[in-house]
Scaffold this motif. Structure first.
Motif, PDB file in Angstrom:
ATOM      1  N   UNK A 137      51.549  28.945  53.644  1.00 54.34           N
ATOM      2  CA  UNK A 137      51.678  28.660  55.073  1.00 54.34           C
ATOM      3  C   UNK A 137      52.798  27.658  55.268  1.00 54.34           C
ATOM      4  N   UNK A 138      53.626  27.894  56.275  1.00 52.77           N
ATOM      5  CA  UNK A 138      54.628  26.906  56.662  1.00 52.77           C
ATOM      6  C   UNK A 138      53.988  25.959  57.665  1.00 52.77           C
ATOM      7  N   UNK A 139      54.109  24.671  57.402  1.00 49.01           N
ATOM      8  CA  UNK A 139      53.497  23.670  58.270  1.00 49.01           C
ATOM      9  C   UNK A 139      54.580  22.746  58.818  1.00 49.01           C
ATOM     10  N   UNK A 140      54.247  22.047  59.892  1.00 46.47           N
ATOM     11  CA  UNK A 140      55.168  21.063  60.455  1.00 46.47           C
ATOM     12  C   UNK A 140      55.416  19.960  59.430  1.00 46.47           C
ATOM     13  N   UNK A 141      56.561  19.310  59.528  1.00 48.47           N
ATOM     14  CA  UNK A 141      56.934  18.260  58.574  1.00 48.47           C
ATOM     15  C   UNK A 141      55.923  17.119  58.554  1.00 48.47           C
ATOM     16  N   UNK A 142      55.068  17.029  59.568  1.00 49.44           N
ATOM     17  CA  UNK A 142      54.057  15.975  59.590  1.00 49.44           C
ATOM     18  C   UNK A 142      53.113  16.090  58.392  1.00 49.44           C
ATOM     19  N   UNK A 143      52.960  17.297  57.850  1.00 52.74           N
ATOM     20  CA  UNK A 143      52.175  17.485  56.624  1.00 52.74           C
ATOM     21  C   UNK A 143      53.070  17.061  55.458  1.00 52.74           C
ATOM     22  N   UNK A 144      52.723  15.991  54.798  1.00 48.75           N
ATOM     23  CA  UNK A 144      53.581  15.452  53.750  1.00 48.75           C
ATOM     24  C   UNK A 144      53.549  16.312  52.499  1.00 48.75           C
ATOM     25  N   UNK A 145      54.700  16.436  51.815  1.00 52.19           N
ATOM     26  CA  UNK A 145      54.707  17.155  50.535  1.00 52.19           C
ATOM     27  C   UNK A 145      53.801  16.459  49.525  1.00 52.19           C
ATOM     28  N   UNK A 146      53.261  17.233  48.602  1.00 52.64           N
ATOM     29  CA  UNK A 146      52.390  16.680  47.559  1.00 52.64           C
ATOM     30  C   UNK A 146      53.220  15.882  46.565  1.00 52.64           C
ATOM     31  N   UNK A 147      52.638  14.811  46.062  1.00 50.07           N
ATOM     32  CA  UNK A 147      53.260  14.069  44.969  1.00 50.07           C
ATOM     33  C   UNK A 147      53.053  14.855  43.681  1.00 50.07           C
TER      34      UNK A 147
ATOM     35  N   UNK B  32      42.405  24.031  45.535  1.00 51.06           N
ATOM     36  CA  UNK B  32      43.469  23.055  45.682  1.00 51.06           C
ATOM     37  C   UNK B  32      44.601  23.536  46.559  1.00 51.06           C
ATOM     38  N   UNK B  33      45.499  22.613  46.867  1.00 49.86           N
ATOM     39  CA  UNK B  33      46.679  22.920  47.669  1.00 49.86           C
ATOM     40  C   UNK B  33      47.837  22.083  47.166  1.00 49.86           C
ATOM     41  N   UNK B  34      49.024  22.681  47.100  1.00 52.30           N
ATOM     42  CA  UNK B  34      50.270  21.971  46.818  1.00 52.30           C
ATOM     43  C   UNK B  34      51.183  22.176  48.013  1.00 52.30           C
ATOM     44  N   UNK B  35      51.844  21.120  48.421  1.00 46.29           N
ATOM     45  CA  UNK B  35      52.762  21.193  49.549  1.00 46.29           C
ATOM     46  C   UNK B  35      54.164  20.799  49.075  1.00 46.29           C
TER      47      UNK B  35
END
Length: 126
Positions: free
Chosen positions: A66-76, A105-108
């Protein structure tokens, strides 16, 4: 952002053609003067075979994107990856493989002005 871009392109191709797609990511060790801008001191590579879930195909796991708004921070990067690899785009591919060990789990990943979220959807560990 090259892993996220490559992953999105490979999944799009797999869905459009209904054929498996090989995604290979590689970061070579940078030499001077490039290593001053992109600190990649060790080469890293990872390969994935992606399919659109054809009936009868064997898979290690199922995922959604899913593409999300930049407000969702990338995963470390996970703690099991060396922190020195933080500049490696291909290290993101290795981090995403960590989803094989978690049921939900989820990776961003950063992708332009958005974030690409990869989520495990089959609910079982490999």
């Amino acid at each position: 952002e090259s892993f996220a871009s490559g992953l999105l392109c490979a999944v799009t191709d797999a869905v459009a053609t209904r054929q498996p797609v090989l995604l290979v990511v590689y970061d070579p060790a940078m030499t001077s003067p490039l290593n001053e801008l992109l600190t990649v001191n060790e080469p890293i590579a990872c390969a994935w075979i992606l399919s659109a879930g054809e009936p009868g195909a064997q898979a290690l796991a199922s995922f959604s994107m899913e593409l999300k708004a930049q407000a969702a921070l990338p995963s470390a990067l996970p703690s099991w990856l060396p922190q020195a690899w933080s500049a490696h785009s291909s290290a993101r591919a290795l981090a995403a493989l960590g989803l094989l060990e978690t049921a939900d789990g989820e990776c961003r990943f950063s992708l332009g002005s958005q974030v690409l979220a990869l989520r495990r959807t089959d609910g079982t560990s490999a």
